[in-house]
Design a protein around this motif. Structure first.
Motif, PDB file in Angstrom:
ATOM      1  N   THR A 116       0.845  -1.191   0.000  1.00  9.89           N
ATOM      2  CA  THR A 116       0.000   0.000   0.000  1.00  9.89           C
ATOM      3  C   THR A 116       0.882   1.243   0.000  1.00  9.89           C
ATOM      4  O   THR A 116       1.855   1.319   0.755  1.00  9.89           O
ATOM      5  CB  THR A 116      -0.911   0.020   1.246  1.00  9.89           C
ATOM      6  N   ILE A 117       0.537   2.218  -0.853  1.00 13.39           N
ATOM      7  CA  ILE A 117       1.258   3.490  -0.911  1.00 13.39           C
ATOM      8  C   ILE A 117       0.293   4.611  -0.557  1.00 13.39           C
ATOM      9  O   ILE A 117      -0.757   4.762  -1.189  1.00 13.39           O
ATOM     10  CB  ILE A 117       1.857   3.757  -2.302  1.00 13.39           C
ATOM     11  N   ILE A 118       0.640   5.388   0.460  1.00 15.67           N
ATOM     12  CA  ILE A 118      -0.121   6.599   0.785  1.00 15.67           C
ATOM     13  C   ILE A 118       0.535   7.771   0.073  1.00 15.67           C
ATOM     14  O   ILE A 118       1.708   8.071   0.296  1.00 15.67           O
ATOM     15  CB  ILE A 118      -0.159   6.846   2.298  1.00 15.67           C
ATOM     16  N   ALA A 119      -0.220   8.416  -0.794  1.00 13.56           N
ATOM     17  CA  ALA A 119       0.269   9.584  -1.540  1.00 13.56           C
ATOM     18  C   ALA A 119      -0.856  10.610  -1.584  1.00 13.56           C
ATOM     19  O   ALA A 119      -1.225  11.117  -2.645  1.00 13.56           O
ATOM     20  CB  ALA A 119       0.703   9.172  -2.946  1.00 13.56           C
ATOM     21  N   SER A 120      -1.379  10.901  -0.414  1.00 14.11           N
ATOM     22  CA  SER A 120      -2.645  11.623  -0.288  1.00 14.11           C
ATOM     23  C   SER A 120      -2.502  13.124  -0.108  1.00 14.11           C
ATOM     24  O   SER A 120      -3.492  13.824   0.089  1.00 14.11           O
ATOM     25  CB  SER A 120      -3.427  11.051   0.902  1.00 14.11           C
ATOM     26  N   GLY A 121      -1.267  13.645  -0.147  1.00 14.49           N
ATOM     27  CA  GLY A 121      -1.080  15.083  -0.037  1.00 14.49           C
ATOM     28  C   GLY A 121      -1.021  15.562   1.402  1.00 14.49           C
ATOM     29  O   GLY A 121      -0.923  14.777   2.347  1.00 14.49           O
ATOM     30  N   GLY A 122      -1.094  16.883   1.567  1.00 14.72           N
ATOM     31  CA  GLY A 122      -0.858  17.497   2.856  1.00 14.72           C
ATOM     32  C   GLY A 122      -2.107  17.794   3.651  1.00 14.72           C
ATOM     33  O   GLY A 122      -3.181  17.227   3.399  1.00 14.72           O
ATOM     34  N   ALA A 123      -1.963  18.722   4.614  1.00 15.66           N
ATOM     35  CA  ALA A 123      -3.030  18.965   5.587  1.00 15.66           C
ATOM     36  C   ALA A 123      -3.308  20.446   5.790  1.00 15.66           C
ATOM     37  O   ALA A 123      -3.771  20.851   6.851  1.00 15.66           O
ATOM     38  CB  ALA A 123      -2.648  18.330   6.921  1.00 15.66           C
ATOM     39  N   SER A 124      -3.077  21.269   4.778  1.00 15.62           N
ATOM     40  CA  SER A 124      -3.205  22.717   4.970  1.00 15.62           C
ATOM     41  C   SER A 124      -4.634  23.176   5.190  1.00 15.62           C
ATOM     42  O   SER A 124      -4.868  24.299   5.646  1.00 15.62           O
ATOM     43  CB  SER A 124      -2.605  23.461   3.764  1.00 15.62           C
ATOM     44  N   ARG A 125      -5.606  22.315   4.914  1.00 13.46           N
ATOM     45  CA  ARG A 125      -6.990  22.673   5.166  1.00 13.46           C
ATOM     46  C   ARG A 125      -7.334  22.653   6.652  1.00 13.46           C
ATOM     47  O   ARG A 125      -8.472  22.955   7.042  1.00 13.46           O
ATOM     48  CB  ARG A 125      -7.925  21.748   4.391  1.00 13.46           C
TER      49      ARG A 125
END
Length: 542
Positions: free
Chosen positions: A199-208
């Motif tokens: 499994t690869i997590i490539a879900s981006g950041g958390a700026s929201r």
């Protein structure tokens, strides 16, 4: 419903699709996108990709610039690993069909692409496609992925949690591993099981997590929160980059004014026309983003103005329009002609420099779980990401994750059988206002208390509110069927807690973390690494 793949990738941006394309000739791959395939942050990257592409530049120069911007917290080995692979990454994109802007003349070594310069860089090394590089990269990667018979793309599917040994019908070995993800199918309204060998997590950041952000709505820290719940370490979550120049306009939603505009000569001004950056840093408008953002924040507080202004009107109009066509059209639609008018700008949360702790193979601390891109922490960015190093990291670490999986392809076990998701004890919520209210409260106090300038008192206030919200959200999560808004809120409050705890631990001002209570650097630079104690107990599996 249960789906079985060799590899499941959470996220459809540059990191995830780069990995998918490398894996596709050898393995069956599922790519999960919580919205449309192009809905992530990659598409919105304006400036470009940093890489050493001409003879007057050097690998060591790019490394040195990155280390300076990272304020003593970069992992030099990681920086070298990424920078040395920059040219190969760019040439791979060119071979895939990305059309970068051409130069008017050929460089000394035969390269004929236009390179620009951004803050922190000592050379022109930003290759770009006008002012919409991310869009060009995303479009090309999308086309290539959709042409691959071994890749299945699932749009409108939001991952809930990583499947680990405790979710299996027969856990088997003592050592914990990742076995895929539970996923909410937004179109069907049901939870599905995606089992995988890796499994690869490539879900981006958390700026929201912040009230004002340049990021798309999907940047809610999902992958970071999932990895934390699965038992992975996270590092340097206190370093949240605020982009200095986001368009300030009541009808503009999170529209970014690329740093490349300052690279081409734009200057920052107060309402009366005074330039202020020379008083903050000798690099003026090309200082690293943390310095420029703090300078703008300081001037706004000093003057009481709601914004400052970016001025490129002294440049030739045709030059401005040809180099920044997207910005020109967007601003013109709002009544701002950037060839004649100053652009009102404010800082906005832009990039998560910390994240899931990984090595140079993109491996997390959980076997068979990888992370790449903004959700991960490699050590490249340190305490402050240098402009245009982010897409470069996505490409290099996306490839690294795929390479490691392919190296182990014969040793990876078959996908394990996970228990089904159980909704027998929950109901549909009749009070979604709870989610809406908590979402707004969280983002507001994170902006007020954990923003550009912090104090111990502000962080303590934020921590009390995070704890209350976390308990309320967890109770809500345990009693009602999951929705996209609930899952994102659950992840945001987890990420907010990680950010606040990390910020409280850092008793110094370094890079993107500035606290009025500890304005000086500590004698020894140290990472802030949080280690989970135990696992979540709220997993709804039968």
């Amino acid at each position: 419903m249960r789906r079985i793949y060799d590899v499941v990738i959470v996220g459809s941006g540059a990191a995830g699709l780069t990995a998918a394309l490398k894996l596709a000739p050898h393995m069956r791959v599922a790519v999960l996108s919580k919205g449309e395939m192009s809905g992530g942050s990659t598409r919105w990257a304006q400036g470009g990709i940093a890489a050493v592409l001409e003879a007057t530049d050097s690998i060591q120069s790019h490394i040195d610039d990155t280390l300076v911007a990272g304020a003593g917290l970069c992992d030099e080995e990681a920086v070298r690993f990424v920078v040395e692979r920059g040219r190969d990454a760019i040439e791979s994109l060119i071979n895939l069909g990305v059309e970068f802007d051409r130069a008017n003349s050929v460089h000394e070594d035969g390269y004929d692409y236009h390179l620009t310069r951004e803050g922190g860089h000592s050379h022109r090394r930003i290759i770009h496609a006008a002012d919409a590089t991310g869009k060009a990269v995303q479009k090309t990667l999308n086309q290539r992925v959709l042409d691959e018979p071994n890749i299945d793309v699932y749009e409108h599917h939001i991952a809930i949690d990583v499947i680990t040994n405790r979710h299996l019908k027969n856990p088997g070995s003592y050592d914990d591993q990742a076995h895929g993800v539970y996923v909410l199918n937004l179109e069907k309204g049901r939870v599905e099981t995606f089992s995988a060998r890796a499994t690869i997590i490539a879900s981006g950041g958390a700026s929201r997590v912040y009230l004002y952000s340049s990021n798309p709505d999907a940047s809610t820290g999902d992958g970071i929160a999932m990895a934390w719940r699965a038992g992975c370490r996270v590092t340097n979550m206190e370093f949240n980059q605020f982009h200095p120049t986001c368009l300030y306009h009541p009808d503009a939603k999170t529209f970014l004014i690329t740093e490349a505009m300052r690279g081409e000569g734009a200057v920052l001004r107060l309402k009366d026309g005074t330039r202020f950056m020379p008083g903050y840093d000798k690099r003026e408008e090309l200082a690293p983003r943390d310095i420029v953002a703090r300078a703008i924040d300081s001037e706004m507080k000093r003057t009481g103005e709601e914004c400052v202004w970016l001025d490129i009107t002294h440049k030739d109009a045709d030059f401005v329009i040809s180099h920044f066509p997207t910005i020109y059209r967007h601003c013109l639609g709002l009544g701002i002609d950037i060839t004649k008018d100053w652009i009102p700008v404010v800082p906005a949360a832009h990039y998560t420099c910390g994240g899931i702790h990984v090595d140079m193979h993109a491996r997390t601390g959980l076997d068979r779980l990888y992370a790449a891109g903004e959700c991960s922490h490699t050590g490249l960015h340190g305490a402050n990401r240098m402009a245009s190093n982010s897409l470069l990291e996505c490409l290099v670490l996306g490839n690294a994750a795929a390479d490691d999986i392919l190296d182990k392809i014969d040793d990876l076990p078959s996908a394990a059988i996970a228990r089904d998701w159980d909704e027998s004890q929950v109901s549909d919520s009749d009070e979604m206002v709870v989610v809406t209210h908590n979402w707004k409260e969280l983002r507001r106090f994170m902006w007020d208390y954990v923003g550009i300038v912090r104090t111990d008192k502000r962080l303590a206030r934020a921590k009390r509110r995070v704890d209350l919200l976390a308990a309320e959200i967890q109770e809500y999560y345990g009693n009602f069927r999951v929705t996209a808004d609930l899952l994102e809120l659950r992840n945001l409050v987890t990420v907010a807690d990680l950010i606040v705890r990390s910020a409280q631990m850092r008793k110094e001002s370094r890079g993107l973390h500035f606290t009025a209570d500890y304005p000086k650097l500590a004698d020894e630079p140290r990472d802030t690494t949080l280690i989970p104690f135990g696992h979540a107990v709220s997993d709804r599996v039968a």
